[in-house]
Design an enzyme around this catalytic site. Sequence first.
Site, PDB file in Angstrom:
ATOM      1  N   THR A  73       3.853   6.198   3.114  1.00  0.00           N
ATOM      2  CA  THR A  73       3.956   6.119   4.578  1.00  0.00           C
ATOM      3  C   THR A  73       2.743   6.791   5.207  1.00  0.00           C
ATOM      4  O   THR A  73       2.101   6.231   6.100  1.00  0.00           O
ATOM      5  CB  THR A  73       5.270   6.772   5.058  1.00  0.00           C
ATOM      6  OG1 THR A  73       6.357   6.060   4.470  1.00  0.00           O
ATOM      7  CG2 THR A  73       5.390   6.753   6.572  1.00  0.00           C
ATOM      8  N   SER A 202       2.683   4.980  -4.075  1.00  0.00           N
ATOM      9  CA  SER A 202       3.673   6.038  -3.899  1.00  0.00           C
ATOM     10  C   SER A 202       4.177   6.446  -5.285  1.00  0.00           C
ATOM     11  O   SER A 202       4.599   5.593  -6.072  1.00  0.00           O
ATOM     12  CB  SER A 202       4.835   5.515  -3.051  1.00  0.00           C
ATOM     13  OG  SER A 202       5.841   6.495  -2.970  1.00  0.00           O
ATOM     14  N   CYS A 328      15.111   2.080   2.832  1.00  0.00           N
ATOM     15  CA  CYS A 328      14.854   2.726   4.108  1.00  0.00           C
ATOM     16  C   CYS A 328      15.782   2.197   5.182  1.00  0.00           C
ATOM     17  O   CYS A 328      16.007   2.851   6.183  1.00  0.00           O
ATOM     18  CB  CYS A 328      13.399   2.527   4.511  1.00  0.00           C
ATOM     19  SG  CYS A 328      12.286   3.171   3.271  1.00  0.00           S
TER      20      CYS A 328
HETATM   21  N1  PLP Z   1       5.916   0.471   1.126  1.00  0.00           N
HETATM   22  C1  PLP Z   1       6.921  -0.054   0.401  1.00  0.00           C
HETATM   23  C2  PLP Z   1       6.825  -1.482  -0.045  1.00  0.00           C
HETATM   24  C3  PLP Z   1       8.043   0.703   0.083  1.00  0.00           C
HETATM   25  O1  PLP Z   1       9.025   0.174  -0.633  1.00  0.00           O
HETATM   26  C4  PLP Z   1       8.099   2.059   0.538  1.00  0.00           C
HETATM   27  C5  PLP Z   1       9.296   2.881   0.291  1.00  0.00           C
HETATM   28  O2  PLP Z   1      10.420   2.432   0.314  1.00  0.00           O
HETATM   29  C6  PLP Z   1       7.020   2.571   1.273  1.00  0.00           C
HETATM   30  C7  PLP Z   1       5.953   1.738   1.552  1.00  0.00           C
HETATM   31  C8  PLP Z   1       7.009   3.992   1.748  1.00  0.00           C
HETATM   32  O3  PLP Z   1       6.744   4.846   0.652  1.00  0.00           O
HETATM   33  P1  PLP Z   1       6.937   6.424   0.713  1.00  0.00           P
HETATM   34  O4  PLP Z   1       8.377   6.672   0.389  1.00  0.00           O
HETATM   35  O5  PLP Z   1       6.034   6.988  -0.336  1.00  0.00           O
HETATM   36  O6  PLP Z   1       6.540   6.875   2.066  1.00  0.00           O
END
Ligand code: PLP
Length: 395
Positions: A73, A202, A328
């Site tokens: 993020t 991530s 999320c």
């Molecule tokens: N992008 C994708 C495709 C994701 O699945 C996620 C998390 O669910 C993120 C970004 C965000 O990642 P982070 O948890 O490291 O902020």
Amino acid sequence: MPRSRTYLDHNATAPLLPAAKAAMWAALEQNGNASSVHAEGRAARALIETARIDVARLVGANPKSTFFTSGATEALNLALTPSLATSAEAKPFEMLFAAAGEHSAVLAGHKFAPENVEPIALTVSGTIDLSALDAALKKHAGRRIMLALQAANNETGVIQPVSEAAAAVHAAGGVLVCDAVQAAGKIDCNLAALGADILVLSAHKLGGPKGVGAICLATDHLRFTAPLLAGGGQERGVRAGTENVAAIAGFGAASNVIRPYCDEVRLAGLRDRLEAEVESLAGDAVFFGRRVSRLPNTSCFAFASLEAQVLLMLLDIEGVAVSSGSACSSGKVKPSHVLAAMGVSKDLAQGAIRISLGWNSTAEDVELFCQAFEKAVRTVRMRRLTQKQNVKSAA
Ligand code: PLP
């Protein structure tokens, strides 16, 4: 030891790999601040720089152009900035194109004004509609474009044609930011082969710890002109704040070992067996993204006759963890924007279940899922029958 739970939600977060856990324990024994020049500081610095090499290697990036963040993020927020510099003369980016199935961290558009964020449609299969991308590039010809396109989708596992999209965007003088969060570790994910200018990772999706990610730049010409966090000069001024050495070390260790754990043939075999069983138990199941290339670990399907939230709870009671749509947005009973962008009706999308296998998934997990699934489907059908009979006898 008997296994009490079957965890099939790796796309939400993967369990910590043993190598990552060991690296984190070892790093926690290090007292030093990586910015200090004494031996303790140098030891902490060495852990970070080793991890940087390991993370960069996973995606064929240059360690010198790989920066640690608190997660994807943050990395996406850092990237989606009009002032991202590509050369001294280049004017700021004027528009962000974002494929309609991107993660909310992308769709939020960060520093781009909402009117300058243009969603690019998906096809019914879940891939970006390249003709819609071409049309948008023509419509905004002359403007500087940044395109955000995932390597693979978190809900459906659909693999995006990143290199084709990159070629189109580059021809129009733009750049491509690739969210490789779900693809890295599960399939080959190489910065140069993808043709991306920026790649985002991530740790916790590939067996590392939560709260750490990375942003990799394809060339030295790219530069961040507006760091998200101002302060000390850590991460070469890109991200201020004392580094989380243990998390970074865990990320590096996970990156080093994840590929053989997530053998594509093994995971696709387990996934296909699971899908065949689901089909035999519930003939009206609709599988999403099945006609195009998908991540080997992901299956997303729905039934018009079964509500996902109910099924999810019944499976949970039986000891099986799966998800309805993306992590999320789970908790919110809101149909997935990804399925909506694929033209799936709201009613069907309400019944969508996502199964995501991972590094520690086994044939036994698939077997336990199938048993729990059969039981859950039977329970839902029995309840429905009883409700119908009650309505009839009350009439
Ligand atoms: N992008 C994708 C495709 C994701 O699945 C996620 C998390 O669910 C993120 C970004 C965000 O990642 P982070 O948890 O490291 O902020």
